[in-house]
Design a protein around this motif. Structure first.
Motif, PDB file in Angstrom:
ATOM      1  N   LYS A   3     -13.899 -52.086  -9.361  1.00 49.46           N
ATOM      2  CA  LYS A   3     -13.970 -51.301  -8.208  1.00 49.46           C
ATOM      3  C   LYS A   3     -13.048 -51.265  -7.229  1.00 49.46           C
ATOM      4  O   LYS A   3     -12.473 -52.285  -6.604  1.00 49.46           O
ATOM      5  CB  LYS A   3     -15.306 -51.260  -7.544  1.00 49.46           C
ATOM      6  N   GLU A   4     -12.300 -50.011  -6.858  1.00 44.86           N
ATOM      7  CA  GLU A   4     -11.079 -50.069  -6.270  1.00 44.86           C
ATOM      8  C   GLU A   4     -11.593 -50.390  -4.848  1.00 44.86           C
ATOM      9  O   GLU A   4     -10.876 -51.075  -4.116  1.00 44.86           O
ATOM     10  CB  GLU A   4     -10.364 -48.689  -6.273  1.00 44.86           C
ATOM     11  N   ASN A   5     -12.548 -49.821  -4.386  1.00 47.15           N
ATOM     12  CA  ASN A   5     -13.061 -50.142  -2.959  1.00 47.15           C
ATOM     13  C   ASN A   5     -14.475 -51.145  -3.021  1.00 47.15           C
ATOM     14  O   ASN A   5     -15.226 -50.929  -1.918  1.00 47.15           O
ATOM     15  CB  ASN A   5     -13.511 -48.676  -2.382  1.00 47.15           C
ATOM     16  N   ALA A   6     -14.392 -51.879  -3.783  1.00 49.92           N
ATOM     17  CA  ALA A   6     -15.555 -52.965  -3.827  1.00 49.92           C
ATOM     18  C   ALA A   6     -15.562 -53.613  -2.211  1.00 49.92           C
ATOM     19  O   ALA A   6     -16.615 -54.114  -2.072  1.00 49.92           O
ATOM     20  CB  ALA A   6     -15.321 -54.044  -4.847  1.00 49.92           C
ATOM     21  N   ALA A   7     -14.551 -53.928  -1.630  1.00 51.40           N
ATOM     22  CA  ALA A   7     -14.685 -54.882  -0.620  1.00 51.40           C
ATOM     23  C   ALA A   7     -15.283 -54.129   0.437  1.00 51.40           C
ATOM     24  O   ALA A   7     -16.184 -54.611   1.301  1.00 51.40           O
ATOM     25  CB  ALA A   7     -13.333 -55.349  -0.006  1.00 51.40           C
ATOM     26  N   GLU A   8     -15.042 -52.851   0.593  1.00 47.27           N
ATOM     27  CA  GLU A   8     -15.899 -51.924   1.590  1.00 47.27           C
ATOM     28  C   GLU A   8     -17.268 -51.796   1.434  1.00 47.27           C
ATOM     29  O   GLU A   8     -17.914 -51.656   2.241  1.00 47.27           O
ATOM     30  CB  GLU A   8     -15.300 -50.377   1.486  1.00 47.27           C
ATOM     31  N   GLU A   9     -17.973 -52.150   0.155  1.00 49.33           N
ATOM     32  CA  GLU A   9     -19.298 -52.266  -0.111  1.00 49.33           C
ATOM     33  C   GLU A   9     -19.964 -53.395   0.504  1.00 49.33           C
ATOM     34  O   GLU A   9     -21.050 -53.591   0.608  1.00 49.33           O
ATOM     35  CB  GLU A   9     -19.422 -52.001  -1.671  1.00 49.33           C
ATOM     36  N   VAL A  10     -19.079 -54.462   0.578  1.00 53.43           N
ATOM     37  CA  VAL A  10     -19.534 -56.009   0.856  1.00 53.43           C
ATOM     38  C   VAL A  10     -19.444 -56.299   2.543  1.00 53.43           C
ATOM     39  O   VAL A  10     -20.649 -56.413   3.070  1.00 53.43           O
ATOM     40  CB  VAL A  10     -18.659 -57.023   0.221  1.00 53.43           C
ATOM     41  N   TRP A  11     -18.424 -55.592   3.193  1.00 56.04           N
ATOM     42  CA  TRP A  11     -18.336 -55.982   4.466  1.00 56.04           C
ATOM     43  C   TRP A  11     -18.930 -54.762   5.515  1.00 56.04           C
ATOM     44  O   TRP A  11     -18.821 -53.655   5.020  1.00 56.04           O
ATOM     45  CB  TRP A  11     -16.823 -56.299   5.058  1.00 56.04           C
ATOM     46  N   THR A  12     -19.688 -55.245   6.428  1.00 55.80           N
ATOM     47  CA  THR A  12     -20.097 -54.368   7.364  1.00 55.80           C
ATOM     48  C   THR A  12     -19.028 -53.974   8.422  1.00 55.80           C
ATOM     49  O   THR A  12     -17.971 -54.595   8.629  1.00 55.80           O
ATOM     50  CB  THR A  12     -21.517 -54.495   8.267  1.00 55.80           C
ATOM     51  N   GLU A  13     -19.119 -52.875   9.191  1.00 50.72           N
ATOM     52  CA  GLU A  13     -18.009 -52.606  10.161  1.00 50.72           C
ATOM     53  C   GLU A  13     -18.098 -53.737  11.061  1.00 50.72           C
ATOM     54  O   GLU A  13     -16.953 -53.979  11.606  1.00 50.72           O
ATOM     55  CB  GLU A  13     -18.448 -51.395  10.896  1.00 50.72           C
ATOM     56  N   GLN A  14     -19.051 -54.310  11.655  1.00 52.38           N
ATOM     57  CA  GLN A  14     -18.795 -55.398  12.489  1.00 52.38           C
ATOM     58  C   GLN A  14     -18.148 -56.369  11.972  1.00 52.38           C
ATOM     59  O   GLN A  14     -17.367 -57.200  12.758  1.00 52.38           O
ATOM     60  CB  GLN A  14     -20.293 -55.691  13.041  1.00 52.38           C
ATOM     61  N   GLU A  15     -18.353 -56.713  10.759  1.00 51.18           N
ATOM     62  CA  GLU A  15     -17.804 -57.959  10.037  1.00 51.18           C
ATOM     63  C   GLU A  15     -16.429 -57.514   9.886  1.00 51.18           C
ATOM     64  O   GLU A  15     -15.370 -58.407  10.086  1.00 51.18           O
ATOM     65  CB  GLU A  15     -18.384 -58.209   8.826  1.00 51.18           C
ATOM     66  N   TYR A  16     -15.767 -56.217   9.722  1.00 47.55           N
ATOM     67  CA  TYR A  16     -14.530 -55.879   9.755  1.00 47.55           C
ATOM     68  C   TYR A  16     -13.591 -56.117  10.971  1.00 47.55           C
ATOM     69  O   TYR A  16     -12.622 -56.463  11.065  1.00 47.55           O
ATOM     70  CB  TYR A  16     -14.454 -54.346   9.280  1.00 47.55           C
ATOM     71  N   VAL A  17     -14.511 -55.822  12.060  1.00 48.32           N
ATOM     72  CA  VAL A  17     -14.076 -56.086  13.500  1.00 48.32           C
ATOM     73  C   VAL A  17     -13.765 -57.620  13.813  1.00 48.32           C
ATOM     74  O   VAL A  17     -12.643 -57.906  14.274  1.00 48.32           O
ATOM     75  CB  VAL A  17     -14.958 -55.599  14.399  1.00 48.32           C
TER      76      VAL A  17
END
Length: 59
Positions: A3-17
């Protein structure tokens, strides 16, 4: 299947911050160590540390 965007499905916005703050803090620590005469490096590092503490409370 890849999946090209697999990481986006795992991390929440807060975790990205938090991840972004951690990476920036690591850079700022190195900068402050190599340039101790620069007061802005230390100020920026302290700012990032406070932001991480604030962000942890929102997880």
């Amino acid at each position: 299947m890849y999946k090209e965007n697999a990481a986006e499905e795992v991390w929440t916005e807060q975790e990205y911050v938090m991840l972004g703050l951690a990476r920036e803090t690591e850079w700022a620590e190195a900068y402050a160590d190599y340039h101790p005469e620069c007061p802005m490096g230390g100020i920026y590092l302290e700012f990032l540390r406070r932001e991480m503490i604030t962000a942890q409370g929102k997880l």
